[in-house]
Structure formats: C-alpha cells, structure tokens
Design an enzyme around this catalytic site. Sequence first.
Site, mmCIF file in Angstrom:
data_model
loop_
_atom_site.group_PDB
_atom_site.id
_atom_site.type_symbol
_atom_site.label_atom_id
_atom_site.label_comp_id
_atom_site.label_asym_id
_atom_site.label_seq_id
_atom_site.Cartn_x
_atom_site.Cartn_y
_atom_site.Cartn_z
ATOM 1 N N GLY A 184 0.873 -1.182 0.000
ATOM 2 C CA GLY A 184 0.000 0.000 0.000
ATOM 3 C C GLY A 184 0.907 1.227 0.000
ATOM 4 O O GLY A 184 2.130 1.111 -0.195
ATOM 5 N N GLU A 205 3.466 -8.392 -1.556
ATOM 6 C CA GLU A 205 2.063 -7.968 -1.414
ATOM 7 C C GLU A 205 1.151 -9.193 -1.530
ATOM 8 O O GLU A 205 1.310 -10.012 -2.431
ATOM 9 C CB GLU A 205 1.738 -6.925 -2.492
ATOM 10 C CG GLU A 205 0.274 -6.590 -2.668
ATOM 11 C CD GLU A 205 -0.415 -6.056 -1.415
ATOM 12 O OE1 GLU A 205 0.138 -5.156 -0.756
ATOM 13 O OE2 GLU A 205 -1.518 -6.563 -1.094
ATOM 14 N N HIS A 447 2.670 26.470 -21.135
ATOM 15 C CA HIS A 447 3.667 25.664 -21.848
ATOM 16 C C HIS A 447 5.063 26.190 -21.526
ATOM 17 O O HIS A 447 5.253 27.399 -21.498
ATOM 18 C CB HIS A 447 3.421 25.766 -23.352
ATOM 19 C CG HIS A 447 4.469 25.060 -24.165
ATOM 20 N ND1 HIS A 447 4.519 23.688 -24.260
ATOM 21 C CD2 HIS A 447 5.514 25.550 -24.896
ATOM 22 C CE1 HIS A 447 5.549 23.348 -25.038
ATOM 23 N NE2 HIS A 447 6.175 24.457 -25.426
#
Length: 468
Positions: A184, A205, A447
């Site tokens: 997690g 996991e 940008h």
Amino acid sequence: MAETIYDIAVVGGGPGGYTCAIRAAQLGLKAALIEKDKQLGGTCLHVGCIPTKALLFNAEVYDHIKNAKEYGIEGVEGAKLNWKTIQDGKTKIVQKHTKGLDFLMRKNKVDVIAGFGKLTGPAKDGVVTIDVAGKLVKAKNVVIATGSDARMLPGLKADDRVLTNIEILSLPEIPKSLIVIGAGAVGVEFASIYKSFGTEITLIEYLPRLVPAEDEDVSKELLRVFKKRGIESFVQTKVEKVERTKDGVKVTFTTPDGKQQAKDAEKVLVAVGRSPRTDGIGLDKTKIKSDRGFILTDEYMQTAEPHIYAIGDIVAGMPQLAHVGAMQGIVVASKVAGKYAKPVRRDRIPGCTYCEPQIGSVGLTEAAAKELGHEVKVGKFPFSANSKASIIHSHDGFIKVVADAKYGEVLGVHIIGPQATELIAECVVALELEATVDELMFTIHAHPTLSEGMLDAFSSVYGESINM
Ligand code: FAD
C-alpha cells in the site's frame, strides 16, 4: 470560579483534531484539544507524512546526483550520504512544525489539555464529560480524533529488526537489505526511499497487485518501473513466517505458483495497514456504533450518540489520510457552529503516494466506474510525449482520465509520473465542480509544463491529444 463548559472538546491532537479545534475557535466557539502525548501533531507530523516526505526529498536529490554526469555536471561522482545529517534535518522540520502548532493553539485561544481522554458516557443535559487522567472536562460537543496504530502480523512485535513506520524512521544506519511486507502507500513509499538510499529491497504484497486501491493500469506501471529500478516485487504472495536470524530476519512466503521461498534481510518492515485507536476511550459507555474498531458516523461525522462526533483514521469506510481527517474536522466545526458545511465525499478525495514515480488519483477507477454502471470513455496520455517531462528527464508514467461516455463528465483521474501528487489538485477541483472533458479541453494550460499534460490527457478522451 464558574466551571468551564466548552462548546467543543476534541480528543486527539493529530491533523484531524488540531484542524477541527482551530476552525472551531475561528468560528467563535470555545474549544479544547486533549492530547495524551507530549507534543501535538499525531502520526502525520511525528511518524508519518512529514518525516517520510523529508526523507523522500533527500532520496530525490541523491538520485539526481547519481545522474549528474548525464546532466553535464561533473565532480560529484562518488557522493556519499551522511545519515546523521539526513536524520537531523528531518527532526528539525518536525520540531519546527510542532512549535508551529503550539503557536497556532495560542493564537486561536484553543485550550490544550494534556492527558489520555476517555468518554464517561453519553451527553447529560446536553453536556458530555471526558475524563482526562482523572480531571473532568465538560463540553457541549465532543470530537473523537484518536487516530491509528500500525497493524502487526500475528505473533510479531516491533523491535530493531521488525519495523513499523515508527522504527524505520529513526534507524541508526541505512540497512543493506530490507523486506517490505505490504505494498500500500506506506510500503511502496519506504521501498522507494530506501532503494534510492542504496538498500536492496524486496516488496511482498498479498493482493494481486501493488497499490491495490489504485487503478489497475497504475499498479502495472508501478510494477514495471519498480522492476526497472531494481526493486524485487512479489504480488499475490502470502507471508508464512517471519523469523529472527543471527544477523537479521528471514521471511518465508508462498508465491502464486504455490512454491515456498525464503529470503534473508537485515530488516523487515511490516506495512499491512493501520488499526483504529479506539480501545479504552469509553465507547462502551455510549451507544456509539463501530465496525472492527472503526467508528460509524453519518455524513457530518456524527456518531450514533448525539453531540459526539468522530473524525480521521478512526472513521469507518474512509481512506486513512491526513487531509481526510482535517477536512472532516472542518466539517464538524462548521456544523457545530451552525455554519455552512459540506460532507466529505469519498470520490472527491485525492489519494497521493509519494514513491518514485509518484501516484496521484481522484474519483472512480475505470473498473469501479464500469461496476457502477457508467458507460465510460477513457483517455491516456504518456509523460514520454510531454516536453517538460523530457526537460526534467522523467518519462515514466501517464495520466489516465475516466469520463462518462454520454455527457463527458470526468469521473476519475489517475496519474503516475513526475509531480503526480501536485498535478492531481487540478483534477480534484474539476471533479468538485463536475467539469466535463469538453470544458477542460478548452482550459488553457501553460507551456512547457507538466500540467499541460492534463490538457492532452483530457483531449485524449476524444482521441484529440495534440502531442500524441
Ligand atoms: P493521528 O495523526 O494518529 O493523531 C491522533 C492523536 O490522538 C495522536 O496525537 C495521539 O497521541 C492522540 N490520542 C490518541 N488517543 C488519545 C486519547 N485517548 N486521549 C488523548 N489523545 C489521544 N497521510 C497523508 O495524507 N499524506 C501522507 O503523505 C501520509 N504519509 C504517511 C506516512 C506514513 C508512514 C504513515 C504511517 C501515515 C501517513 N499518512 C499520510 C496518514 C496520516 O498520517 C494519517 O491519516 C493521519 O495522521 C491521521 O490523522 P488523525 O488526526 O486521525 O490521527
């Protein structure tokens, strides 16, 4: 002297509790904050958000230095970490913000009461009494914000080799090897940080993917990048045994093919979730309802007991995040003060994971949107096509937008890549304002920035991304 009856008394001085007390005071309520520890700040400030992100900054700088030659910077080869300076730096940041909290309490005239608080029963004549180490504190409204503790695997106790988030934050040295149980947010963040510091990492996991709460595509990308970074990851893997050896620990686990393997390491971090701290706080003397220790509340955080509220990590069905507890605290304070308050919606909460690459997400995953019956349209824009990502040499990851096919409403955004935890803020606002893809496609983004990747991602829902 007349007995003080507070308008609101908050039990627990973490981000949920102190935010609630400050906002209550700002709204003119007489507020008290009860804290059992010597310092305010809770898990978040002392052994959670803040110290981990302080270490993360060191890890990021170190990673950049490792790549310095590629950036045209020479003379920094062989740079070494000074662990004591890193640890001292982290402690200074925590201390600074602990003092900041004390200042905020004084500034807002919140009474800080030291001691372990427990409810003595329901409200009597509209007043709730809390026993704070033998002293009775009375308030018209009480907010429970006692937080959570790291969950341990059965039969294990934290020490200098079997670690939780507490021990791992004050290690005397950087471990050579570390097994992380649980992928997690807490598990992957520590795996990522210590990998940058040079530790050999094994991540295990139990569920079929890393960061199981995230969109599946995000989990896949994290697995790919972690592999590239040399983090060995096992998913759908059951830890059978953790043993202490002469020099460290040995973890035995079963992989999805049914084979058992054992791995040795210097330390093991157990990051398998957090239990609510609701024992011994007098819930049994009230009709407050709980589910496995997590308190059930209505949308305004009120428990089954009038005048008693619960916020933060102890609340059932909500993600355990500092900003969730803090906003719940604001909702309660506003409600008690009779001001406008808007309940916290689960699908409007940004989830941020500060590993490398970072993850930021909000709203429904693609799978959840489909399960709820939405007809969805998905857009995806890779950071490899974003010019700012090229400039900062950070090309892994993507932005994924999940939108409603009919009206174009944005249902969820899932980002993995550079500054994902900052980029997600725009998406939370978009969801909060129920923005549509069409509106966002005409929203100007500067940008060259990472955030213009959002414009491309929203446009990609209609296959109209300019840069891809
Ligand atoms: P806590 O922060 O746990 O505070 C509760 C307080 O109540 C404590 O001070 C405690 O001493 C006190 N208390 C308990 N019982 C009593 C009592 N009976 N009487 C008086 N006082 C009492 N979240 C994020 O949003 N971002 C992150 O980056 C992040 N990183 C994390 C990293 C790690 C390693 C961990 C473990 C957690 C992280 N979290 C993060 C989660 C975050 O720390 C928690 O969600 C948050 O601290 C919960 O706030 P809280 O106010 O509910 O409880």
